[in-house]
Design a protein around this motif. Structure first.
Motif, PDB file in Angstrom:
ATOM      1  N   ALA A  12      10.845   2.621  -0.106  1.00 54.17           N
ATOM      2  CA  ALA A  12       9.868   2.526   0.986  1.00 54.17           C
ATOM      3  C   ALA A  12       9.497   3.877   1.588  1.00 54.17           C
ATOM      4  CB  ALA A  12      10.392   1.592   2.074  1.00 54.17           C
ATOM      5  N   LYS A  13      10.468   4.777   1.758  1.00 53.14           N
ATOM      6  CA  LYS A  13      10.184   6.077   2.391  1.00 53.14           C
ATOM      7  C   LYS A  13       9.179   6.869   1.572  1.00 53.14           C
ATOM      8  CE  LYS A  13      12.439  10.187   4.335  1.00 53.14           C
ATOM      9  NZ  LYS A  13      11.657  11.195   3.607  1.00 53.14           N
ATOM     10  N   GLN A  14       9.387   6.928   0.264  1.00 48.56           N
ATOM     11  CA  GLN A  14       8.459   7.639  -0.611  1.00 48.56           C
ATOM     12  C   GLN A  14       7.070   7.016  -0.545  1.00 48.56           C
ATOM     13  OE1 GLN A  14       9.713   7.930  -4.764  1.00 48.56           O
ATOM     14  NE2 GLN A  14       7.570   7.909  -5.428  1.00 48.56           N
ATOM     15  N   GLY A  15       7.028   5.688  -0.550  1.00 50.84           N
ATOM     16  CA  GLY A  15       5.742   4.994  -0.469  1.00 50.84           C
ATOM     17  C   GLY A  15       5.014   5.278   0.833  1.00 50.84           C
ATOM     18  N   ALA A  16       5.772   5.281   1.939  1.00 51.50           N
ATOM     19  CA  ALA A  16       5.165   5.531   3.250  1.00 51.50           C
ATOM     20  C   ALA A  16       4.553   6.929   3.318  1.00 51.50           C
ATOM     21  CB  ALA A  16       6.206   5.359   4.342  1.00 51.50           C
ATOM     22  N   GLU A  17       5.213   7.907   2.710  1.00 52.54           N
ATOM     23  CA  GLU A  17       4.686   9.276   2.705  1.00 52.54           C
ATOM     24  C   GLU A  17       3.382   9.347   1.921  1.00 52.54           C
ATOM     25  OE1 GLU A  17       7.972  11.333   0.999  1.00 52.54           O
ATOM     26  OE2 GLU A  17       9.052  11.542   2.919  1.00 52.54           O
ATOM     27  N   ALA A  87       7.075  -1.435  -1.661  1.00 51.18           N
ATOM     28  CA  ALA A  87       8.295  -1.385  -0.839  1.00 51.18           C
ATOM     29  C   ALA A  87       7.987  -0.960   0.588  1.00 51.18           C
ATOM     30  CB  ALA A  87       9.296  -0.419  -1.476  1.00 51.18           C
ATOM     31  N   ALA A  88       7.107   0.052   0.739  1.00 49.40           N
ATOM     32  CA  ALA A  88       6.758   0.524   2.082  1.00 49.40           C
ATOM     33  C   ALA A  88       6.055  -0.559   2.883  1.00 49.40           C
ATOM     34  CB  ALA A  88       5.877   1.766   1.979  1.00 49.40           C
ATOM     35  N   LEU A  89       5.167  -1.300   2.244  1.00 47.81           N
ATOM     36  CA  LEU A  89       4.471  -2.382   2.938  1.00 47.81           C
ATOM     37  C   LEU A  89       5.446  -3.482   3.339  1.00 47.81           C
ATOM     38  CD1 LEU A  89       1.262  -2.569   0.722  1.00 47.81           C
ATOM     39  CD2 LEU A  89       1.343  -1.939   3.137  1.00 47.81           C
ATOM     40  N   ALA A  90       6.360  -3.820   2.438  1.00 48.29           N
ATOM     41  CA  ALA A  90       7.356  -4.850   2.758  1.00 48.29           C
ATOM     42  C   ALA A  90       8.228  -4.411   3.930  1.00 48.29           C
ATOM     43  CB  ALA A  90       8.218  -5.135   1.521  1.00 48.29           C
TER      44      ALA A  90
END
Length: 418
Positions: A12-17, A87-90
């Protein structure tokens, strides 16, 4: 109902970035998001989105949520999901059901899971949710105000449904907005398709004979970008008008059998089935590369090719080698699926900014006007299309001319003469 199905929530962290990076390049959608946060035009509205799960889509979902919508997201293609984005959206509370590489069974199970939100509005990229609702879940129809369709292939399907009287709720063809079709399809598909091909193969495009099958807006974009990279572009088209346009644009135009003999790289962008098939594979050069940038994986007849091959190898990630009886090798990229999303990142955020601005404003239009709409396929209202164009120009620092009152009168009058 599971809250999400993703590959690994720890991504999720990588996706959010990455989502945040894309957001900085989507100023029009940001403006709409700010407006939605204040006015809440989608408060309490349940939205199912069957779209490519990418950083750009994540920013659309965030905009709909800012407007008050409850959103469930599922993938519109098994190979287009970016797992870190899912993952970031979830992690951010979106009901997301998407894993890159999911099989057909999982793909439709995820659509079924997302549908449990009991949608009021559907967003599609290929019309799979609309098809699923109509064929398997008519019980959801009474709660659906309308839908949006993002891609040419889906619009074709829906217009066929409407013509047969089978379409049971109104749909806005977001794909047909000028600020979507002319920019997303041309500049987005053009750039991202070549990006995907280069990522998968690292071939030199300069000097190659590149066959572009289809000369709609996507084909125009691919041909333009391939020419810019130094390729010798050949266009294959069934429409006399589009074929003539391609010839006037400086490309060689021929039928598929002739092109099959000359091409080094083949790119399909037609939205139709089996545009490259057995009779064409028989004529191709050794080490010809074949790929697709149309929505569904039906444009290249892989069943034909599989039957012709004495051996099939995965020579590198996303590259399958089909060895024919005479020793010729034909390479297929990304299983014949969308090469720009399977092998690269899809369209750049700058063009998806306009596409998804149209999506967000069209959802608002459906919510506010659904009682007046018939079960037809509608164009994006011209006011929305023009507003998106105007906002995009403003974010680019571009000013345009305005008509004087005299000019307005001249254009609206038949009596002023010459």
């Amino acid at each position: 109902m599971k809250d999400y199905v993703v590959k690994d929530i720890k991504m999720a962290k990588q996706g959010a970035e990455r989502i945040e990076w894309a957001r900085r390049h989507m100023p029009v959608l940001n403006y709409i998001k700010e407006e939605f946060q204040k006015t809440k035009p989608l408060k309490g509205v349940n939205v199912i989105a069957c779209l490519h799960v990418t950083v750009e889509t994540a920013n659309l979902i965030s905009t709909l949520q800012a407007g008050g919508a409850n959103v469930a997201l599922t993938a519109s293609n098994p190979l287009s999901t970016q797992d870190d984005v899912a993952a970031a959206l979830a992690k951010g509370g979106v009901k997301v059901y998407a894993i890159r590489g999911e099989n057909e069974k999982q793909y439709y199970e995820n659509i079924e899971s997302a549908l449990k939100i009991k949608p009021n509005v559907t967003l599609d990229d290929g019309a799979d949710v609309i098809a699923t609702v109509h064929s398997k879940h008519p019980e959801y129809l009474k709660g659906i105000y309308g839908g949006c369709e993002e891609t040419t292939t889906g619009v074709i399907r829906l217009r066929a449904m409407a013509a047969d009287g089978a379409l049971k709720y109104p749909v806005i063809a977001v794909n047909d907005a000028e600020t979507k079709m002319m920019f997303d399809n041309r500049y987005g598909t053009g750039q991202s398709t070549l990006h995907g091909i280069i990522n998968a193969t690292n071939i030199l495009l300069a000097g190659k004979n590149v066959v572009v099958v289809g000369y709609g807006w996507c084909g125009r974009g691919v041909a333009m970008r391939a020419k810019g990279m130094g390729s010798n572009v050949i266009v294959v088209e069934v429409s006399p008008r589009k074929a003539l346009e391609a010839a006037m644009d400086g490309f060689r135009v021929m039928d598929m059998k002739q092109a099959a003999k000359e091409g080094d790289l083949f790119i399909t962008v037609t939205g139709d089935v089996s545009v490259i098939r057995k009779e064409h594979f028989k004529l191709m050069k050794d080490q010809a590369i074949v790929c697709n940038s149309g929505h569904f994986n039906v444009e290249i007849d892989l069943e034909d090719l599989g039957k012709m091959a004495k051996k099939v190898n995965e020579v590198k990630t996303d590259v399958m080698e089909y060895v024919l009886d005479d020793g010729r090798r034909i390479y297929v990229l990304a299983e014949g699926r969308l090469v720009n999303l399977a092998c690269a990142f899809g369209h750049p955020p700058e063009v998806m900014d306009m596409s998804f601005a149209n999506q967000a404003l069209s959802v608002k239009h459906i919510v506010e006007n659904h009682k007046k709409l018939k079960n037809e396929v509608y164009k994006v209202p011209e006011a929305i299309d023009n507003r998106v164009a105007k906002m995009k120009l403003e974010t680019m620092g571009i000013s345009i001319e305005k008509l004087t009152k005299e000019q307005e009168k001249y254009l609206s009058s038949w009596s002023m003469g010459t």
